[in-house]
Scaffold this active site. Structure first.
Site, PDB file in Angstrom:
ATOM      1  CG  HIS A 173      76.557 -43.132  -5.161  1.00 45.59           C
ATOM      2  ND1 HIS A 173      76.393 -42.627  -4.100  1.00 45.59           N
ATOM      3  CD2 HIS A 173      75.683 -43.039  -6.165  1.00 45.59           C
ATOM      4  CE1 HIS A 173      75.032 -42.171  -4.222  1.00 45.59           C
ATOM      5  NE2 HIS A 173      74.546 -42.532  -5.339  1.00 45.59           N
TER       6      HIS A 173
ATOM      7  CE  LYS B  25      69.863 -36.990  -8.427  1.00 47.48           C
ATOM      8  NZ  LYS B  25      69.637 -37.354  -6.948  1.00 47.48           N
ATOM      9  CG  HIS B  26      74.463 -37.598 -11.016  1.00 40.97           C
ATOM     10  ND1 HIS B  26      74.244 -36.422 -10.156  1.00 40.97           N
ATOM     11  CD2 HIS B  26      73.832 -38.709 -10.394  1.00 40.97           C
ATOM     12  CE1 HIS B  26      73.980 -36.845  -9.216  1.00 40.97           C
ATOM     13  NE2 HIS B  26      73.579 -37.945  -8.939  1.00 40.97           N
TER      14      HIS B  26
ATOM     15  CG  PHE C 288      73.489 -47.937  -8.727  1.00 40.65           C
ATOM     16  CD1 PHE C 288      73.204 -46.748  -8.334  1.00 40.65           C
ATOM     17  CD2 PHE C 288      74.807 -48.413  -8.359  1.00 40.65           C
ATOM     18  CE1 PHE C 288      73.812 -46.126  -7.517  1.00 40.65           C
ATOM     19  CE2 PHE C 288      75.378 -47.708  -7.487  1.00 40.65           C
ATOM     20  CZ  PHE C 288      74.952 -46.531  -7.131  1.00 40.65           C
TER      21      PHE C 288
ATOM     22  CG  HIS D 267      69.470 -43.245 -10.159  1.00 36.16           C
ATOM     23  ND1 HIS D 267      68.581 -42.332  -9.650  1.00 36.16           N
ATOM     24  CD2 HIS D 267      70.602 -42.742  -9.196  1.00 36.16           C
ATOM     25  CE1 HIS D 267      68.481 -41.595  -8.846  1.00 36.16           C
ATOM     26  NE2 HIS D 267      70.018 -41.566  -8.328  1.00 36.16           N
ATOM     27  CD  GLU D 268      74.502 -42.376  -9.355  1.00 38.19           C
ATOM     28  OE1 GLU D 268      74.950 -41.321  -9.747  1.00 38.19           O
ATOM     29  OE2 GLU D 268      73.625 -42.411  -8.734  1.00 38.19           O
TER      30      GLU D 268
HETATM   31  P1  5GP Z   1      72.007 -37.442   0.070  1.00 35.27           P
HETATM   32  O1  5GP Z   1      71.188 -36.072   0.293  1.00 35.27           O
HETATM   33  O2  5GP Z   1      71.351 -38.632   0.321  1.00 35.27           O
HETATM   34  O3  5GP Z   1      73.733 -37.335   0.425  1.00 35.27           O
HETATM   35  O4  5GP Z   1      72.054 -37.230  -1.683  1.00 35.27           O
HETATM   36  C1  5GP Z   1      71.046 -37.671  -2.497  1.00 35.27           C
HETATM   37  C2  5GP Z   1      71.262 -37.512  -3.892  1.00 35.27           C
HETATM   38  O5  5GP Z   1      71.690 -36.018  -4.124  1.00 35.27           O
HETATM   39  C3  5GP Z   1      72.637 -38.368  -4.297  1.00 35.27           C
HETATM   40  O6  5GP Z   1      72.433 -39.518  -4.532  1.00 35.27           O
HETATM   41  C4  5GP Z   1      73.230 -37.505  -5.563  1.00 35.27           C
HETATM   42  O7  5GP Z   1      72.341 -37.870  -6.552  1.00 35.27           O
HETATM   43  C5  5GP Z   1      72.872 -36.192  -5.205  1.00 35.27           C
HETATM   44  N1  5GP Z   1      73.770 -35.400  -4.351  1.00 35.27           N
HETATM   45  C6  5GP Z   1      73.931 -35.320  -3.228  1.00 35.27           C
HETATM   46  N2  5GP Z   1      75.081 -34.336  -2.866  1.00 35.27           N
HETATM   47  C7  5GP Z   1      75.764 -34.026  -4.052  1.00 35.27           C
HETATM   48  C8  5GP Z   1      76.455 -33.277  -4.461  1.00 35.27           C
HETATM   49  O8  5GP Z   1      77.431 -32.581  -3.891  1.00 35.27           O
HETATM   50  N3  5GP Z   1      76.800 -33.159  -6.043  1.00 35.27           N
HETATM   51  C9  5GP Z   1      75.961 -33.670  -6.721  1.00 35.27           C
HETATM   52  N4  5GP Z   1      76.207 -33.610  -8.150  1.00 35.27           N
HETATM   53  N5  5GP Z   1      74.884 -34.341  -6.379  1.00 35.27           N
HETATM   54  C10 5GP Z   1      74.647 -34.849  -5.027  1.00 35.27           C
HETATM   55  P1  5GP Z   2      71.906 -40.455  -6.259  1.00 32.86           P
HETATM   56  O1  5GP Z   2      70.653 -39.801  -6.566  1.00 32.86           O
HETATM   57  O2  5GP Z   2      72.316 -39.704  -4.897  1.00 32.86           O
HETATM   58  O3  5GP Z   2      73.034 -40.462  -7.138  1.00 32.86           O
HETATM   59  O4  5GP Z   2      71.853 -41.806  -5.953  1.00 32.86           O
HETATM   60  C1  5GP Z   2      70.895 -42.336  -4.899  1.00 32.86           C
HETATM   61  C2  5GP Z   2      70.151 -43.596  -5.146  1.00 32.86           C
HETATM   62  O5  5GP Z   2      71.416 -44.656  -5.417  1.00 32.86           O
HETATM   63  C3  5GP Z   2      69.424 -44.025  -4.411  1.00 32.86           C
HETATM   64  O6  5GP Z   2      68.361 -45.036  -4.624  1.00 32.86           O
HETATM   65  C4  5GP Z   2      70.406 -45.163  -3.578  1.00 32.86           C
HETATM   66  O7  5GP Z   2      69.820 -46.109  -2.771  1.00 32.86           O
HETATM   67  C5  5GP Z   2      71.185 -45.396  -4.674  1.00 32.86           C
HETATM   68  N1  5GP Z   2      72.461 -45.958  -4.165  1.00 32.86           N
HETATM   69  C6  5GP Z   2      73.433 -45.289  -3.560  1.00 32.86           C
HETATM   70  N2  5GP Z   2      74.432 -46.053  -3.393  1.00 32.86           N
HETATM   71  C7  5GP Z   2      74.603 -47.209  -3.801  1.00 32.86           C
HETATM   72  C8  5GP Z   2      75.099 -48.466  -3.924  1.00 32.86           C
HETATM   73  O8  5GP Z   2      76.314 -48.374  -3.443  1.00 32.86           O
HETATM   74  N3  5GP Z   2      74.598 -49.366  -4.556  1.00 32.86           N
HETATM   75  C9  5GP Z   2      73.344 -49.208  -5.204  1.00 32.86           C
HETATM   76  N4  5GP Z   2      72.897 -50.251  -5.709  1.00 32.86           N
HETATM   77  N5  5GP Z   2      72.505 -47.981  -4.804  1.00 32.86           N
HETATM   78  C10 5GP Z   2      73.077 -47.211  -4.549  1.00 32.86           C
END
Ligand code: 5GP
Ligand code: 5GP
Length: 198
Positions: free
Chosen positions: A44, A103-104, A96, A99-100
């Site tokens: 992810h 954001k990160h 994807f 985005h990663e």
């Molecule tokens: P959710 O609240 O759906 O688990 O997470 C939404 C998004 O918040 C994730 O895709 C990720 O970008 C960020 N996020 C959630 N938990 C963590 C965490 O423990 N560490 C970091 N760095 N990001 C997180």
């Molecule tokens: P985060 O902000 O938590 O890093 O990532 C959240 C975003 O990544 C959301 O748009 C979520 O739908 C997407 N995402 C999380 N897991 C997956 C995955 O396995 N595949 C894809 N394509 N998108 C993902």
């Protein structure tokens, strides 16, 4: 707000259970999944994290550069870090990864090439017991133990395996135990249900 890139305490290596991500979705990549995705959780993101449980995000305005994922190789990226929301032939298959990175990755303080390469090079496959539990259940504590370091499973609806978060040393990317106050425990009961592809 923006934070200083590279100043963080550890990485959270977030892995995603594709059969759950695909559940009740008609994403293109879910129709003919790579068999690897029903054996292990896929990438992810590699997330900079603070030990106080918060994390930086969107640290710089550096745009995603597909040269970084091209350098890793598309076969590897599509297998280990798939975007099932798109067909691999779509021009926005990169979204994807974009985005990663945005954001990160921009908070990692390392180059995009290193960011994607390090993540793939330090990929953590799920233990064999997960593969054996597909379509069935797995004991949460046994699964954590099988990883060898304390990981944080995340469940949907209180029981369906969705993600596994693995903590890593920021320099060596060796696995380290996740501490519950740093990485959220994810709503799994003692018995975790593991969906199969439909
Ligand atoms: P959710 O609240 O759906 O688990 O997470 C939404 C998004 O918040 C994730 O895709 C990720 O970008 C960020 N996020 C959630 N938990 C963590 C965490 O423990 N560490 C970091 N760095 N990001 C997180
Ligand atoms: P985060 O902000 O938590 O890093 O990532 C959240 C975003 O990544 C959301 O748009 C979520 O739908 C997407 N995402 C999380 N897991 C997956 C995955 O396995 N595949 C894809 N394509 N998108 C993902």
């Amino acid at each position: 707000g923006k934070r200083t890139s590279g100043s963080f305490d550890l990485y959270v290596f977030a892995t995603s259970w594709q059969p759950e991500f695909c559940h009740s979705q008609s994403f293109p990549g879910c129709k003919e999944p790579n068999s690897y995705w029903s054996e292990t959780l896929t990438m992810h993101g590699l997330w900079p994290q603070y030990t106080n449980g918060t994390w930086p995000s969107d640290c710089t305005s550096e745009h995603f550069d597909e040269a970084a994922t091209d350098a890793v190789g598309m076969d590897t990226m599509n297998k280990v870090w798939p975007n099932v929301k798109q067909d691999p032939s779509d021009k926005d298959y990169d979204q994807f990864w974009t985005h990663e990175w945005t954001k990160h990755g921009t908070c990692s303080g390392i180059s995009q090439k290193d960011y994607f390469q390090y993540a793939v090079d330090h990929f953590v496959e799920a233990p064999a017991m997960l593969k054996e539990a597909v379509g069935k259940t797995v004991d949460r504590d046994a699964l954590i133990k099988a990883y060898g370091t304390v990981v944080a499973p995340i469940c949907q609806g209180g029981k369906w395996l969705s993600e596994v978060l693995i903590c890593k040393d920021k320099k060596t990317l060796e696995n380290v135990d996740c501490v519950a106050s740093v990485v959220k425990e994810g709503n799994c009961g003692a018995s975790i249900s593991v969906r199969a592809f439909e």
